[in-house]
Design an enzyme around this catalytic site. Structure first.
Site, mmCIF file in Angstrom:
data_model
loop_
_atom_site.group_PDB
_atom_site.id
_atom_site.type_symbol
_atom_site.label_atom_id
_atom_site.label_comp_id
_atom_site.label_asym_id
_atom_site.label_seq_id
_atom_site.Cartn_x
_atom_site.Cartn_y
_atom_site.Cartn_z
ATOM 1 N N GLU A 184 23.950 -17.956 30.315
ATOM 2 C CA GLU A 184 24.260 -16.954 29.297
ATOM 3 C C GLU A 184 24.368 -15.560 29.935
ATOM 4 O O GLU A 184 23.515 -15.175 30.751
ATOM 5 C CB GLU A 184 23.142 -16.979 28.250
ATOM 6 C CG GLU A 184 23.284 -16.000 27.110
ATOM 7 C CD GLU A 184 22.127 -16.126 26.114
ATOM 8 O OE1 GLU A 184 22.238 -15.543 25.027
ATOM 9 O OE2 GLU A 184 21.121 -16.809 26.443
ATOM 10 N N LYS A 219 27.940 -16.866 20.157
ATOM 11 C CA LYS A 219 26.584 -17.301 19.847
ATOM 12 C C LYS A 219 26.357 -17.172 18.350
ATOM 13 O O LYS A 219 26.679 -16.146 17.745
ATOM 14 C CB LYS A 219 25.576 -16.455 20.614
ATOM 15 C CG LYS A 219 24.141 -16.976 20.553
ATOM 16 C CD LYS A 219 23.256 -16.223 21.542
ATOM 17 C CE LYS A 219 21.844 -16.816 21.602
ATOM 18 N NZ LYS A 219 21.012 -16.162 22.632
ATOM 19 N N CYS A 238 22.273 -20.838 24.288
ATOM 20 C CA CYS A 238 20.812 -20.720 24.297
ATOM 21 C C CYS A 238 20.134 -21.043 22.966
ATOM 22 O O CYS A 238 19.977 -22.192 22.606
ATOM 23 C CB CYS A 238 20.415 -19.335 24.783
ATOM 24 S SG CYS A 238 18.678 -19.257 25.323
#
Length: 647
Positions: free
Chosen positions: A46, A115, A170
């Site tokens: 990330e 994300k 993540c």
């Protein structure tokens, strides 16, 4: 990519926080390393272009501009690379800053996955800098190129229909509803995760469990690339904990606290087969996700992942012991229920001194203990005939006595000789009639003794024999309850070994060890110099090979040529290619030809992922043709390539 294998890589590059130029160079170097190892899907952490721990530096225009320019540069670096690459960066679009995973292929930026869930608790403050991704895909322009941005992006390989990749970032996988859930239902077979998960005590175990569990839940491959050394240690430490998993199994895992790259091969065909079999896995009919096509060359993927020699037997000793105890209990509980339900007073077991009948007797004794029944009501019947040796006869008798069963001997030589007279068969002609007459006489004896004593005949035949049809129809093929019906031969051996290792009875232990040392044989041909003359594995092939073939054909639906390749990788030090080819051909022919025996199997407990009961796991017409499977094998012989590799 041939036969469904695709090599993937999870990379933790060396980074310097906010040093975009250094990070870009480091990322390109790792891409080159991955290409040298023939990786086709490569995943970076990330925000790796800038570093994850930039904090409020993410509000600096100079950093964001440099990150976008670096993305274009890295994309250009992939022009001659045969791979799909995912890198993380901050991207400003229309005044909003997104945390994205960019997909790169052949010099192009294919898409920008945003994300979805931004952590804002504990040590995480992502809502301070970033916005959650848009609810629908939109187009943005980067270096004059229109690129889709959003969560609902799928990347489909042109050359391999089943290879469909989706990304999440993540925290997404740690959330209650990970985006990868819907991605899998939309067709994604591989999920990649660009992550920056810091290290705290116990977190690595949780992370490992999470990724393995998500890959199992989705029946997918999962490639998790984590930030590592180089990120700021102001408050956190990052360990570069990378994981590659497939359907619940971790294939590769990095050591923590050191940057680097891990590889493994995902089996896309295996994933698709598992999904087809799992009727609760239902693809989404919405088709709302945008599919973006990429190109990678179709070639044979070198294999680094290990395929166990004995797939039915756990490799870890402690796990194997626990598994053996569990299996014996499942077998015994099934038999216990059947005995109580039928009000059977006795259990009748034909005992030969071989592995299968030994296991059946051990299971029967355990069932009687569970049912609190007197083990004297286990009637252990030994039926010596033309092929019986002193060794197996004595072991059968000793074992029965030590287990507390009632031993009964019924010599069948005279009755078989009379039968030969009835059907006008020459007893000196040791053909299939000679052998099967003995097997059927033994079954008749067992059935009638069971009738006399209000009993059930306990079957001894195992899964491997059923797969090969290595049983006499209406002979040892038949019983009233088959306790070994889903136990392959390689596992039978370990179950008997476990019983021998754990018993407190020294005399029984000695007998069991000798049974384990005795060659597998039906003992239907006269002994030679007092020794077993008929060895099963000389006739039908090594059981460790057949169990390997059985597992991958039935469990994952592999074609013979793929199984042959895996067998070459697994057994190269023990069997020559032509030997593996011979016995795989034998397995395929026998498996198809002998289905009629499996279509009328007695009841028996399922203990593992594979069983051949026509009422459960395996429904196959008895007249199905083996033509396609044999043609696939013949293709190997014609090409000669695989056969020649190891000669």
């Amino acid at each position: 990519m041939k036969q469904g294998f695709v090599r993937v890589a999870a990379v933790t590059p060396n980074v310097r926080v906010a040093d975009v130029e250094f990070n870009t160079q480091s990322i390109c170097e790792e891409i080159q390393r991955a290409e040298d190892k023939k990786a086709k899907v490569v995943v970076f952490p990330e925000l790796c272009i800038t570093g994850y721990t930039c904090g409020d530096l993410f509000s600096q225009e100079i950093l964001l501009k440099a990150a976008k320019e670096a993305l274009v540069k890295i994309a250009a670096f992939t022009t001659q690379k045969d791979m799909l690459v995912f890198v993380g960066l901050p991207l400003c679009v229309g005044g909003e800053l997104y945390n994205v995973a960019a997909a790169l292929n052949k010099g192009k930026i294919l898409g920008l996955t945003t994300k979805t869930f931004l952590p804002n608790y504990g040590e995480f403050y992502e809502m301070r800098q970033f916005c959650a991704g848009p609810k629908s895909v939109k187009e943005v322009t980067i270096a004059g190129q229109s690129v889709p941005l959003g969560q609902q992006l799928l990347y489909q390989a042109k050359e391999m229909e089943g290879l469909v990749v989706a990304a999440e970032i993540c925290e997404d996988v740690w959330s209650v509803m990970p985006p990868s859930n819907q991605a899998a239902l939309e067709g994604a077979t591989v999920i990649v995760n660009c992550s920056a998960s810091d290290e705290t005590v116990g977190k690595a175990h949780y992370r490992r469990t999470l990724i393995a569990g998500q890959s199992a839940r989705l029946i997918a491959g999962y490639v998790y690339a984590n930030a590592g050394e180089g990120e700021s240690t102001t408050d956190l430490v990052f360990g570069g904990h990378n994981i590659i998993a497939e359907n619940g199994t971790i294939l590769s895992e990095s050591k923590r606290f050191q940057n680097g790259i891990i590889y493994s091969e995902l089996d896309v065909h295996r994933i698709l087969n598992e999904r087809r079999k799992n009727t609760t896995f239902q693809n989404s009919e919405e088709g709302a996700w945008k599919r973006i096509y990429f190109s990678i060359q179709e070639e044979e993927t070198p294999l680094t992942r290990v395929f166990p020699r004995k797939p039915f037997v756990p490799q870890d000793m402690k796990e194997r012991e626990a598994r053996c105890e569990e299996i014996l209990t499942i077998q015994a509980m099934g038999l216990k229920k059947r005995l109580l339900h039928t009000n059977a007073k006795t259990a009748v077991v034909g005992i030969s001194g071989g592995l299968d009948s030994t296991l059946a007797l051990l299971v029967t004794a355990k069932a009687f203990e569970l049912a609190k029944k007197d083990k004297k009501d286990i009637l252990a019947i030994t039926m010596p005939c033309f092929g019986t040796t002193d060794r197996t006869y004595k072991n059968a008798c000793k074992m029965s006595i030590q287990l507390g069963a009632t031993l009964q001997e019924v010599s069948i030589q005279e009755s078989v000789q009379l039968h030969f007279q009835d059907i006008n068969h020459d007893p000196n002609k040791h053909d299939v009639t000679y052998e099967n007459a003995q097997a059927r006489e033994r079954t008749q004896v067992l059935m009638d003794i069971a009738n006399q004593n209000n009993g059930l005949v306990i079957g001894t035949g195992d899964l491997s024999e059923l797969a090969l049809g290595w049983a006499t129809y209406n002979g040892d093929h038949m019983s009233m309850y088959g306790v070994n019906a889903s136990i392959p031969k390689t596992l039978v051996r370990h179950l008997v070994q476990y019983a021998a290792d754990t018993t407190q009875d020294v005399q029984l232990q000695g007998v069991l060890y000798d049974v384990l040392d005795t060659p597998v044989s039906p003992e239907l041909l006269p002994p030679q110099d007092g020794n077993i003359a008929q060895k099963t594995e000389d006739l039908v092939g090594p059981y460790e090979l057949h169990d390997f073939f059985l597992y991958y054909i039935l469990r994952f639906g592999y074609e013979p040529s793929k199984i042959y390749r895996l067998a070459l990788e697994t057994f190269s030090n023990d069997y020559r290619p032509e030997v593996i080819y011979k016995w795989l051909s034998t397995f395929c022919r026998r498996f198809f030809a002998q289905q009629f025996k499996r279509s009328c199997l007695p009841d028996g407990p399922k203990v593992g992922t594979i069983a051949l009961s026509p009422r459960g796991d395996w429904r196959m017409p008895s007249d199905a043709c083996v033509t396609l499977w044999m043609k696939d094998l013949e293709g190997i012989a014609k090409e000669g390539s695989l056969l020649d590799e190891r000669n």
